[in-house]
Design a protein around this motif. Structure first.
Motif, PDB file in Angstrom:
ATOM      1  N   GLN A 148       0.708  -1.209  -0.161  1.00  0.00           N
ATOM      2  CA  GLN A 148       0.163   0.013   0.028  1.00  0.00           C
ATOM      3  C   GLN A 148       0.926   1.163   0.155  1.00  0.00           C
ATOM      4  O   GLN A 148       1.897   1.444   0.658  1.00  0.00           O
ATOM      5  CB  GLN A 148      -0.836   0.034   1.242  1.00  0.00           C
ATOM      6  CG  GLN A 148      -2.066  -0.805   1.062  1.00  0.00           C
ATOM      7  CD  GLN A 148      -2.699  -0.952   2.703  1.00  0.00           C
ATOM      8  OE1 GLN A 148      -2.795   0.314   3.402  1.00  0.00           O
ATOM      9  NE2 GLN A 148      -3.307  -1.934   2.967  1.00  0.00           N
ATOM     10  N   GLU A 150       2.738   2.429  -2.300  1.00  0.00           N
ATOM     11  CA  GLU A 150       3.810   2.660  -2.907  1.00  0.00           C
ATOM     12  C   GLU A 150       3.288   2.454  -4.335  1.00  0.00           C
ATOM     13  O   GLU A 150       2.582   1.852  -4.730  1.00  0.00           O
ATOM     14  CB  GLU A 150       4.980   1.677  -2.595  1.00  0.00           C
ATOM     15  CG  GLU A 150       5.661   1.953  -1.272  1.00  0.00           C
ATOM     16  CD  GLU A 150       6.830   1.090  -1.246  1.00  0.00           C
ATOM     17  OE1 GLU A 150       7.142   0.354  -1.945  1.00  0.00           O
ATOM     18  OE2 GLU A 150       7.268   0.929  -0.055  1.00  0.00           O
ATOM     19  N   LEU A 151       4.161   3.251  -5.232  1.00  0.00           N
ATOM     20  CA  LEU A 151       3.908   3.079  -6.755  1.00  0.00           C
ATOM     21  C   LEU A 151       4.814   1.670  -7.226  1.00  0.00           C
ATOM     22  O   LEU A 151       6.112   1.881  -7.053  1.00  0.00           O
ATOM     23  CB  LEU A 151       4.391   4.162  -7.466  1.00  0.00           C
ATOM     24  CG  LEU A 151       3.788   5.555  -7.351  1.00  0.00           C
ATOM     25  CD1 LEU A 151       4.135   6.776  -8.173  1.00  0.00           C
ATOM     26  CD2 LEU A 151       2.027   5.453  -7.360  1.00  0.00           C
ATOM     27  N   THR A 154       2.393   0.820 -11.067  1.00  0.00           N
ATOM     28  CA  THR A 154       2.164   2.277 -11.722  1.00  0.00           C
ATOM     29  C   THR A 154       3.117   2.589 -12.542  1.00  0.00           C
ATOM     30  O   THR A 154       3.495   2.949 -13.707  1.00  0.00           O
ATOM     31  CB  THR A 154       1.725   3.252 -10.753  1.00  0.00           C
ATOM     32  OG1 THR A 154       0.794   2.534  -9.896  1.00  0.00           O
ATOM     33  CG2 THR A 154       1.552   4.594 -11.345  1.00  0.00           C
ATOM     34  N   LEU A 198      -0.470   7.321  -5.192  1.00  0.00           N
ATOM     35  CA  LEU A 198      -1.760   7.457  -5.843  1.00  0.00           C
ATOM     36  C   LEU A 198      -2.781   7.305  -4.595  1.00  0.00           C
ATOM     37  O   LEU A 198      -2.344   6.633  -3.690  1.00  0.00           O
ATOM     38  CB  LEU A 198      -2.024   6.222  -6.695  1.00  0.00           C
ATOM     39  CG  LEU A 198      -1.395   6.644  -8.124  1.00  0.00           C
ATOM     40  CD1 LEU A 198      -1.755   5.492  -9.120  1.00  0.00           C
ATOM     41  CD2 LEU A 198      -1.784   7.852  -8.940  1.00  0.00           C
ATOM     42  N   PRO A 199      -3.743   7.707  -4.761  1.00  0.00           N
ATOM     43  CA  PRO A 199      -4.832   7.588  -3.343  1.00  0.00           C
ATOM     44  C   PRO A 199      -5.160   6.245  -3.503  1.00  0.00           C
ATOM     45  O   PRO A 199      -5.214   5.655  -4.673  1.00  0.00           O
ATOM     46  CB  PRO A 199      -6.005   8.607  -3.882  1.00  0.00           C
ATOM     47  CG  PRO A 199      -5.886   8.860  -5.157  1.00  0.00           C
ATOM     48  CD  PRO A 199      -4.436   8.745  -5.597  1.00  0.00           C
ATOM     49  N   VAL A 200      -5.218   5.673  -2.515  1.00  0.00           N
ATOM     50  CA  VAL A 200      -5.688   4.105  -2.237  1.00  0.00           C
ATOM     51  C   VAL A 200      -7.194   4.187  -2.004  1.00  0.00           C
ATOM     52  O   VAL A 200      -7.922   5.112  -1.430  1.00  0.00           O
ATOM     53  CB  VAL A 200      -5.107   3.288  -1.201  1.00  0.00           C
ATOM     54  CG1 VAL A 200      -3.572   3.399  -1.525  1.00  0.00           C
ATOM     55  CG2 VAL A 200      -5.073   3.951   0.189  1.00  0.00           C
ATOM     56  N   TYR A 201      -7.819   2.889  -2.098  1.00  0.00           N
ATOM     57  CA  TYR A 201      -9.231   2.703  -1.643  1.00  0.00           C
ATOM     58  C   TYR A 201      -9.342   2.652  -0.258  1.00  0.00           C
ATOM     59  O   TYR A 201      -8.620   2.049   0.548  1.00  0.00           O
ATOM     60  CB  TYR A 201      -9.741   1.576  -2.331  1.00  0.00           C
ATOM     61  CG  TYR A 201     -10.946   1.077  -1.951  1.00  0.00           C
ATOM     62  CD1 TYR A 201     -12.222   1.403  -2.485  1.00  0.00           C
ATOM     63  CD2 TYR A 201     -11.509   0.159  -0.829  1.00  0.00           C
ATOM     64  CE1 TYR A 201     -13.513   1.467  -2.298  1.00  0.00           C
ATOM     65  CE2 TYR A 201     -12.582   0.021  -0.609  1.00  0.00           C
ATOM     66  CZ  TYR A 201     -13.668   0.255  -1.169  1.00  0.00           C
ATOM     67  OH  TYR A 201     -14.972   0.329  -0.820  1.00  0.00           O
TER      68      TYR A 201
END
Lengths: 211, 211, 211
Positions: A148, A150-151, A154, A198-201
């Protein structure tokens, strides 16, 4: 198509991914044959999947010297890993470098095989991500792919996309592959050092327990 | 052989399995690219294995639009999963639907490839079960395939068997595939709602601890 | 090349690996279809990977009777495993026997396919180790491949190496395969009974915690 470029990229990616595999083996305290086994699995896993899907002989059958490279890297780590300040930190950085070589290796192989843009994109991601994923699943580590905040996937996606778009824009192949590598490495470095993400769920509060 | 039927089944199975993959990604709180990655892995994993074994180009190379379908499903889940009452319950039901489409998709592909009855049977099971198994192994969930006291592989087996026996009995292919789908879905629904199950293996008391 | 030898080795390896798969299924308390599923995965997993990489039809497509053999072994275990004194101990010994048949099976298949020495070596190891690795990863057991202080991959490596060296030295193929099997089995037996092992990697004290 620069002759030998795809093959050179495979060499680089195999060598560096083998180092990461051996470092994970050191965290599981395996013996030297275990180091070589995990190193080879990591080093040629992604490329083998790529080549099987493209229906061509896996890289290490086409050129068994790659196996010797991976084994050599594993033996090097077996005898020197205790010198490292932090094996985990080294692992993360080597993995970032390996990703930045393996993604263009996958792209080059798919272009060489005459595949379309979307397939080239996916082949870059498979070659980049699958070896490390195999390594982490077999050694029961949390896959880097899934960490979680980390890119990772992507970076592979953006790098491969840069190469595909560059190719469509008429950029020469060598330059497109360097672009691919740089985009991957810069994004991953930014994620590791500056916390790019990036924003996570997020589920609704109260957080639902994982059943 | 109804033209386009195997391909239509692949579309359905990819779309619904992608939704399940994205739901599992939401349970691991990944970012949107992670959602797409797990969704694609789940959606095309079983079919890719089937096609590699049948020595033909994987479904998503033959038709890259399938990847866009899987990615679209993942993005949809990323933005709407918080509206669900229970993500796990939704996951179970979507997975049941995906199974009921993927098993006939595997059967249709194997029949198209001219395989014999036992191979058709196994191909239905591989296409149905392997995508979800990959999803669960990578995300470190207990594989649905292995959950005690639930029918899962059994449903895929019974569905594929129904199609094979139907084919031998001269049932038209479309009807055999509908039969396959219904048998799979009904068994799985019965297991989820009414607790249908097969007897599980029980060791002698006192229960031996798992060493 | 003795006709039918590679195929006979595949039969033996499938039967014994299926027994081990079913024993692991019994530890997860699955139902009978789950036993058959895990048994088949274990029994043909390594050989399927080998055949896909060698670009030939997987063993169980070339000869679906192998699936019946694996299923029969699974059903046998389902009804008799409770009679065993220690399922884990039985599992270890059956797995050792399976390894000692699967490694020569892989070697024979690669020789038959006309592969070079290093590829024959790796094919022996893949056929020997990958089925059991799949079994353990799917059932969430610690892979036997990775157990500290035991020879496992090493046995497969030494056995396959013996066959390759024997072949280079002009030993007839049947003898080379028997040698391969014996080396594998003796090393594994020594490891299980006498504690034979290679030195494992040890980090510097104070031991770094696994992060």
């Amino acid at each position: 198509m620069i002759p030998g470029l795809a093959s050179a990229l495979d060499y680089g990616s195999v060598a560096v991914f083998a180092l990461t595999g051996a470092l994970v083996a050191s965290r599981s305290q395996l013996d030297i044959v275990g180091f070589v086994f995990i190193a080879c699995l990591t080093a040629v896993g992604g490329g083998t999947l790529r080549d099987v899907i493209l229906d061509r002989p896996p890289l290490w059958i086409a050129d068994p010297v790659l196996l010797a490279v991976a084994a050599g890297a594993a033996i090097l780590v077996f005898f020197t890993a205790h010198l490292l300040e932090s094996r985990y930190r080294t692992l993360e950085w080597l993995d970032a470098c390996a990703l930045a070589v393996a993604v263009p290796a996958g792209v080059a192989a798919a272009v060489e095989a005459g595949q379309s843009g979307p397939v080239v994109l996916v082949m870059g991601m498979i070659t980049g991500c699958m070896g490390g994923l195999l390594r982490d699943v077999v050694c029961n580590e949390v896959p880097l792919v899934l960490k979680q905040g980390e890119l990772y996937v992507t970076c592979a996606f953006a790098g491969a996309l840069a190469a595909v778009l560059g190719g469509w824009a008429g950029v020469p192949q060598g330059a497109a592959l360097i672009l691919c590598s740089l985009v991957t490495l810069i994004l991953r470095t930014g994620s590791l050092t500056l916390g790019w993400r990036l924003p996570v769920y997020r589920p609704r509060p109260p957080q639902q327990p994982k059943r």
